[in-house]
Design an enzyme around this catalytic site. Structure first.
Site, PDB file in Angstrom:
ATOM      1  CE1 TYR A 111      85.872  15.692   2.651  1.00  0.00           C
ATOM      2  CE2 TYR A 111      87.455  13.953   3.127  1.00  0.00           C
ATOM      3  CZ  TYR A 111      86.430  14.457   2.350  1.00  0.00           C
ATOM      4  OH  TYR A 111      85.965  13.739   1.271  1.00  0.00           O
TER       5      TYR A 111
HETATM    6  P1  NAP Z   1      83.804  18.523  -6.689  1.00  0.00           P
HETATM    7  O1  NAP Z   1      84.119  18.450  -8.138  1.00  0.00           O
HETATM    8  O2  NAP Z   1      84.584  19.446  -5.832  1.00  0.00           O
HETATM    9  O3  NAP Z   1      82.234  18.878  -6.569  1.00  0.00           O
HETATM   10  C1  NAP Z   1      81.655  19.288  -5.399  1.00  0.00           C
HETATM   11  C2  NAP Z   1      80.323  19.936  -5.709  1.00  0.00           C
HETATM   12  O4  NAP Z   1      79.754  20.398  -4.481  1.00  0.00           O
HETATM   13  C3  NAP Z   1      80.420  21.144  -6.664  1.00  0.00           C
HETATM   14  O5  NAP Z   1      79.499  21.010  -7.703  1.00  0.00           O
HETATM   15  C4  NAP Z   1      80.056  22.313  -5.782  1.00  0.00           C
HETATM   16  O6  NAP Z   1      79.314  23.316  -6.419  1.00  0.00           O
HETATM   17  C5  NAP Z   1      79.157  21.634  -4.757  1.00  0.00           C
HETATM   18  N1  NAP Z   1      79.028  22.513  -3.606  1.00  0.00           N
HETATM   19  C6  NAP Z   1      80.014  23.025  -2.825  1.00  0.00           C
HETATM   20  N2  NAP Z   1      79.483  23.896  -1.949  1.00  0.00           N
HETATM   21  C7  NAP Z   1      78.136  23.914  -2.183  1.00  0.00           C
HETATM   22  C8  NAP Z   1      77.054  24.623  -1.613  1.00  0.00           C
HETATM   23  N3  NAP Z   1      77.214  25.511  -0.635  1.00  0.00           N
HETATM   24  N4  NAP Z   1      75.815  24.393  -2.108  1.00  0.00           N
HETATM   25  C9  NAP Z   1      75.613  23.513  -3.112  1.00  0.00           C
HETATM   26  N5  NAP Z   1      76.610  22.828  -3.705  1.00  0.00           N
HETATM   27  C10 NAP Z   1      77.849  23.029  -3.247  1.00  0.00           C
HETATM   28  O7  NAP Z   1      83.867  17.083  -6.010  1.00  0.00           O
HETATM   29  P2  NAP Z   1      84.151  15.643  -6.639  1.00  0.00           P
HETATM   30  O8  NAP Z   1      85.585  15.545  -7.003  1.00  0.00           O
HETATM   31  O9  NAP Z   1      83.097  15.358  -7.662  1.00  0.00           O
HETATM   32  O10 NAP Z   1      83.950  14.740  -5.327  1.00  0.00           O
HETATM   33  C11 NAP Z   1      82.672  14.546  -4.773  1.00  0.00           C
HETATM   34  C12 NAP Z   1      82.739  14.007  -3.362  1.00  0.00           C
HETATM   35  O11 NAP Z   1      83.751  13.014  -3.165  1.00  0.00           O
HETATM   36  C13 NAP Z   1      83.005  15.044  -2.284  1.00  0.00           C
HETATM   37  O12 NAP Z   1      82.023  14.876  -1.276  1.00  0.00           O
HETATM   38  C14 NAP Z   1      84.349  14.656  -1.713  1.00  0.00           C
HETATM   39  O13 NAP Z   1      84.433  15.012  -0.366  1.00  0.00           O
HETATM   40  C15 NAP Z   1      84.320  13.170  -1.875  1.00  0.00           C
HETATM   41  N6  NAP Z   1      85.599  12.432  -1.840  1.00  0.00           N
HETATM   42  C16 NAP Z   1      86.747  12.966  -2.335  1.00  0.00           C
HETATM   43  C17 NAP Z   1      87.928  12.227  -2.364  1.00  0.00           C
HETATM   44  C18 NAP Z   1      89.175  12.796  -2.991  1.00  0.00           C
HETATM   45  O14 NAP Z   1      90.153  12.051  -3.127  1.00  0.00           O
HETATM   46  N7  NAP Z   1      89.192  14.052  -3.388  1.00  0.00           N
HETATM   47  C19 NAP Z   1      87.951  10.925  -1.878  1.00  0.00           C
HETATM   48  C20 NAP Z   1      86.776  10.379  -1.374  1.00  0.00           C
HETATM   49  C21 NAP Z   1      85.611  11.135  -1.376  1.00  0.00           C
HETATM   50  P3  NAP Z   1      79.960  24.338  -7.501  1.00  0.00           P
HETATM   51  O15 NAP Z   1      80.153  23.515  -8.744  1.00  0.00           O
HETATM   52  O16 NAP Z   1      78.919  25.393  -7.635  1.00  0.00           O
HETATM   53  O17 NAP Z   1      81.252  24.829  -6.930  1.00  0.00           O
END
Ligand code: NAP
Length: 218
Positions: free
Chosen positions: A132
């Site tokens: 990642y």
């Molecule tokens: P999330 O709720 O998991 O949302 C991710 C979105 O990406 C979902 O809407 C999902 O679609 C979409 N997605 C996944 N595969 C896809 C595909 N093949 N085509 C089109 N869309 C797709 O994420 P979040 O919590 O809002 O976080 C957003 C970002 O922050 C991510 O990039 C993550 O890596 C980053 N981040 C996370 C952390 C952490 O602590 N978790 C820290 C820093 C940064 P569906 O709704 O259809 O499933």
């Protein structure tokens, strides 16, 4: 009106961001989603939707980006899938979206990255987390290598706590949590503030209002 394509609009940050954009006087959102049943949430907000999967080819993403002024990449494969999807979404999906922005002449690009995407962090990370970090590292590098008006946001660990409206943002901040809803406000502030062009910063929960913290970024 500045038209913003939100990629990953159905995600937790994406949904809040689209609702904030729709409330703003100067911006309007187009939600890029991958399932028809996700559309009604955005239609209720008065936002346009477009169905594209990030595993589709770049041309499809470029068509979705046609006529837009800005793109926010808020998608991510999430922790429930393996390194295959990390490569296909967090790396290739981001790169294809960056290339689509170029093809569609969309200059402004805001990328949600991860807290620390340095080479050193790839080496330090556990074997589960390293793919990642590597994906995010190279997506960031790809964007830095373009002439797009980019901003790269590096959030600390995301929580579902209520937004506080207060953050700390700088090139380097201590590793700490930050609510997803505050990150949505940060993304909005980036879109509203051209002084964030060409900048990248880490962001965690803090004591400064989002607007002030973003406006005073070095
Ligand atoms: P999330 O709720 O998991 O949302 C991710 C979105 O990406 C979902 O809407 C999902 O679609 C979409 N997605 C996944 N595969 C896809 C595909 N093949 N085509 C089109 N869309 C797709 O994420 P979040 O919590 O809002 O976080 C957003 C970002 O922050 C991510 O990039 C993550 O890596 C980053 N981040 C996370 C952390 C952490 O602590 N978790 C820290 C820093 C940064 P569906 O709704 O259809 O499933």
């Amino acid at each position: 009106m500045v038209k913003v394509l939100v990629v990953g609009a159905n995600g937790q940050i994406g949904k809040t961001l689209v609702s904030l954009i729709q409330k703003s006087d100067s911006l309007e959102a187009k939600a890029m989603i991958r399932k028809q049943e996700q559309a009604s949430y955005f239609e209720d907000l008065g936002a346009e939707t477009v169905l594209v999967d990030l595993e589709d080819d770049t041309k499809k993403i470029a068509e979705a980006a046609e006529g837009m002024d800005a793109i926010v990449f808020a998608a991510g494969s999430g922790p429930k899938t393996g390194p295959d999807k990390t490569i296909l979404i967090d790396l290739d999906g981001a790169v294809k979206t960056i290339e689509a922005a170029k093809q569609a002449n969309v200059k402004r690009f805001v990328l949600i990255s991860s807290y620390d995407t340095t080479r050193e962090e790839i080496q330090r990370a556990s074997s589960d987390f390293a793919p990642y970090v590597a994906a995010k590292h190279y997506a960031d590098e790809w964007l830095r290598g373009t002439d797009l008006d980019y901003t790269i946001v590096h959030p600390g660990a995301l929580t579902n706590d209520k937004a506080t409206g207060k953050i700390e943002a700088a090139k380097k901040v201590e590793a700490k949590e930050v609510p997803r809803d505050d990150i949505a406000h940060v993304l909005l502030a980036c879109l509203e503030n051209t002084s964030t062009i060409g900048k990248e910063f880490q962001v965690i929960a803090g004591d400064t209002s989002v607007k002030e913290a973003i406006a005073s970024l070095k």
